[in-house]
Design a protein around this motif. Structure first.
Motif, mmCIF file in Angstrom:
data_model
loop_
_atom_site.group_PDB
_atom_site.id
_atom_site.type_symbol
_atom_site.label_atom_id
_atom_site.label_comp_id
_atom_site.label_asym_id
_atom_site.label_seq_id
_atom_site.Cartn_x
_atom_site.Cartn_y
_atom_site.Cartn_z
ATOM 1 N N ILE A 145 6.432 -2.660 -0.653
ATOM 2 C CA ILE A 145 5.849 -2.395 -2.282
ATOM 3 C C ILE A 145 4.635 -3.142 -2.512
ATOM 4 O O ILE A 145 3.766 -2.394 -2.895
ATOM 5 C CB ILE A 145 6.989 -2.868 -3.299
ATOM 6 C CG1 ILE A 145 8.200 -1.878 -2.901
ATOM 7 C CG2 ILE A 145 6.628 -2.791 -4.690
ATOM 8 C CD1 ILE A 145 9.601 -2.543 -3.874
ATOM 9 N N ALA A 146 4.307 -4.272 -2.036
ATOM 10 C CA ALA A 146 3.049 -5.136 -2.356
ATOM 11 C C ALA A 146 2.021 -4.217 -1.625
ATOM 12 O O ALA A 146 0.823 -4.203 -2.140
ATOM 13 C CB ALA A 146 3.083 -6.382 -1.807
ATOM 14 N N ALA A 147 2.222 -3.826 -0.445
ATOM 15 C CA ALA A 147 1.241 -3.161 0.210
ATOM 16 C C ALA A 147 0.861 -1.784 -0.438
ATOM 17 O O ALA A 147 -0.335 -1.343 -0.383
ATOM 18 C CB ALA A 147 1.744 -2.964 1.622
ATOM 19 N N LEU A 148 1.883 -1.051 -0.764
ATOM 20 C CA LEU A 148 1.667 0.146 -1.460
ATOM 21 C C LEU A 148 1.025 0.077 -2.829
ATOM 22 O O LEU A 148 0.037 0.823 -3.016
ATOM 23 C CB LEU A 148 2.973 0.874 -1.604
ATOM 24 C CG LEU A 148 3.771 1.412 -0.535
ATOM 25 C CD1 LEU A 148 5.255 2.004 -0.947
ATOM 26 C CD2 LEU A 148 3.111 2.547 -0.020
ATOM 27 N N GLY A 149 1.288 -0.813 -3.542
ATOM 28 C CA GLY A 149 0.492 -1.368 -4.839
ATOM 29 C C GLY A 149 -0.997 -1.645 -4.562
ATOM 30 O O GLY A 149 -1.939 -1.260 -5.115
ATOM 31 N N TYR A 150 -1.468 -2.481 -3.558
ATOM 32 C CA TYR A 150 -2.788 -2.944 -3.319
ATOM 33 C C TYR A 150 -3.420 -1.760 -2.485
ATOM 34 O O TYR A 150 -4.434 -1.531 -3.069
ATOM 35 C CB TYR A 150 -2.736 -4.062 -2.235
ATOM 36 C CG TYR A 150 -3.748 -4.862 -2.255
ATOM 37 C CD1 TYR A 150 -4.459 -5.687 -3.269
ATOM 38 C CD2 TYR A 150 -4.948 -4.695 -1.175
ATOM 39 C CE1 TYR A 150 -5.613 -6.375 -3.418
ATOM 40 C CE2 TYR A 150 -5.929 -5.025 -1.256
ATOM 41 C CZ TYR A 150 -6.534 -5.987 -2.351
ATOM 42 O OH TYR A 150 -7.786 -6.759 -2.246
ATOM 43 N N ALA A 151 -2.740 -0.944 -1.873
ATOM 44 C CA ALA A 151 -3.287 0.117 -1.202
ATOM 45 C C ALA A 151 -3.724 1.238 -2.147
ATOM 46 O O ALA A 151 -4.655 1.815 -2.597
ATOM 47 C CB ALA A 151 -2.376 0.878 -0.233
ATOM 48 N N SER A 152 -2.926 1.351 -3.456
ATOM 49 C CA SER A 152 -3.121 2.237 -4.407
ATOM 50 C C SER A 152 -4.398 1.604 -5.434
ATOM 51 O O SER A 152 -5.143 2.527 -5.734
ATOM 52 C CB SER A 152 -1.857 2.310 -5.485
ATOM 53 O OG SER A 152 -0.873 2.826 -4.706
ATOM 54 N N TYR A 153 -4.360 0.369 -5.493
ATOM 55 C CA TYR A 153 -5.527 -0.229 -6.396
ATOM 56 C C TYR A 153 -6.955 -0.055 -5.476
ATOM 57 O O TYR A 153 -7.762 0.309 -6.107
ATOM 58 C CB TYR A 153 -5.317 -1.848 -6.408
ATOM 59 C CG TYR A 153 -6.387 -2.632 -6.730
ATOM 60 C CD1 TYR A 153 -6.992 -2.550 -7.946
ATOM 61 C CD2 TYR A 153 -7.020 -3.390 -5.765
ATOM 62 C CE1 TYR A 153 -7.806 -3.269 -8.418
ATOM 63 C CE2 TYR A 153 -7.807 -4.071 -6.222
ATOM 64 C CZ TYR A 153 -8.297 -4.123 -7.559
ATOM 65 O OH TYR A 153 -9.610 -5.040 -7.656
ATOM 66 N N MET A 154 -6.811 -0.214 -4.210
ATOM 67 C CA MET A 154 -8.150 0.069 -3.440
ATOM 68 C C MET A 154 -8.612 1.594 -3.486
ATOM 69 O O MET A 154 -9.984 1.817 -3.597
ATOM 70 C CB MET A 154 -7.833 -0.309 -2.037
ATOM 71 C CG MET A 154 -7.530 -1.735 -1.671
ATOM 72 S SD MET A 154 -7.335 -2.133 0.036
ATOM 73 C CE MET A 154 -8.796 -1.741 0.792
ATOM 74 N N VAL A 155 -7.557 2.305 -3.474
ATOM 75 C CA VAL A 155 -8.090 3.878 -3.370
ATOM 76 C C VAL A 155 -8.786 4.167 -4.796
ATOM 77 O O VAL A 155 -9.511 4.808 -5.172
ATOM 78 C CB VAL A 155 -6.756 4.778 -2.937
ATOM 79 C CG1 VAL A 155 -7.357 6.304 -3.199
ATOM 80 C CG2 VAL A 155 -6.476 4.531 -1.568
ATOM 81 N N LEU A 156 -7.837 3.835 -5.993
ATOM 82 C CA LEU A 156 -8.108 4.051 -7.204
ATOM 83 C C LEU A 156 -9.441 3.483 -7.741
ATOM 84 O O LEU A 156 -10.263 4.009 -8.471
ATOM 85 C CB LEU A 156 -7.094 3.693 -8.035
ATOM 86 C CG LEU A 156 -5.885 4.526 -8.012
ATOM 87 C CD1 LEU A 156 -4.645 3.828 -8.781
ATOM 88 C CD2 LEU A 156 -6.065 5.928 -8.381
#
Length: 247
Positions: A145-156
């Motif tokens: 979940i932490a990886a998904l959240g941070y990946a979303s942050y980087m893409v956005l």
């Protein structure tokens, strides 16, 4: 003064790199003062904020302003500026050589690959979930979940001019994943899973530097960083609260 413009350019570029990459103002001011004095300026006049640097030379018409348009955390770049400053102080570099090194540092220093940042975020989230009292059985789930959240942050971040929007949406992603995982019985402690998942996004360095700036007397920079950190924290909190409200 013959090299006045080069001195100012070097000082402003060094300060720009340091502020953009997360240095506290006390360190920035000390480094810039040392560069200017070692270049022969007895009383350099330098003013730094999180959005710009101004420098002038006493009894001279030379003065310049450098704007700061982006900010992130990259301690390697700060360390390299300090290394160049120390080499210049030891007369291992000329002023022109130091300026050229700073230009290369500003333009071509490689950043960590996105996959490494995501892995680091996963490790941080999973370990802190356990440290804060969560279950060992939830550790791997929290890492995902932490990886998904941070990946979303980087893409956005590529689409939003301000980080607050991307942090808010990333928090929503973490919240949805945490709530959904517990509802389908993949996880046990929803609170700890969400807490661990959100930790890579928490502006810890920003708030720490804000306090250091305030204690060092840099009131303007400290206050602006504190406000920025609090807005980031509010964006994260609102994202999680929104998910919990409608879950």
């Amino acid at each position: 003064m013959k090299d006045a413009n080069l001195i100012i350019d070097t000082v402003l570029l060094a300060g720009k790199i340091m502020i953009e990459n997360g240095a506290d103002m006390a360190r920035v001011d000390d480094t810039l003062q040392r560069i200017a004095r070692n270049a022969g300026i007895k009383s350099p006049r330098i003013f730094e904020t999180t959005t710009g640097i101004m420098m002038s030379i006493q009894d001279s018409e030379n003065s310049q302003v450098e704007s700061i348009n982006k900010r992130r955390i990259d301690l390697e770049r700060i360390s390299r500026v300090n290394d160049a400053s120390r080499a210049f102080q030891a007369q291992k570099l000329t002023l022109q050589q130091m300026y050229d090194r700073l230009v290369i540092l500003d333009e071509s220093t490689p950043d960590f690959r996105p996959v490494l940042k995501i892995i680091a975020a996963a490790i941080i989230g999973g370990t802190l979930e356990v440290v804060y009292g969560g279950c060992w059985s939830d550790m791997f789930l929290t890492m995902v979940i932490a990886a998904l959240g941070y990946a979303s942050y980087m893409v956005l971040n590529r689409f939003f001019r301000t980080e607050f929007a991307s942090e808010f949406i990333a928090a929503v992603v973490v919240g949805i994943c945490g709530v959904s995982a517990v509802k389908v019985y993949w996880g046990m402690n929803m609170g700890m899973i969400i807490t661990g998942g959100i930790m890579p996004l928490v502006p810890g360095v920003l708030l720490t530097n804000a306090v250091r700036d305030l204690l060092a007397g840099h009131i303007l920079s400290g206050a602006s960083r504190m406000i920025e950190g609090l807005i980031t924290a509010c964006a994260l909190g609102m994202g999680i609260a929104l998910v919990l409200r409608f879950s």
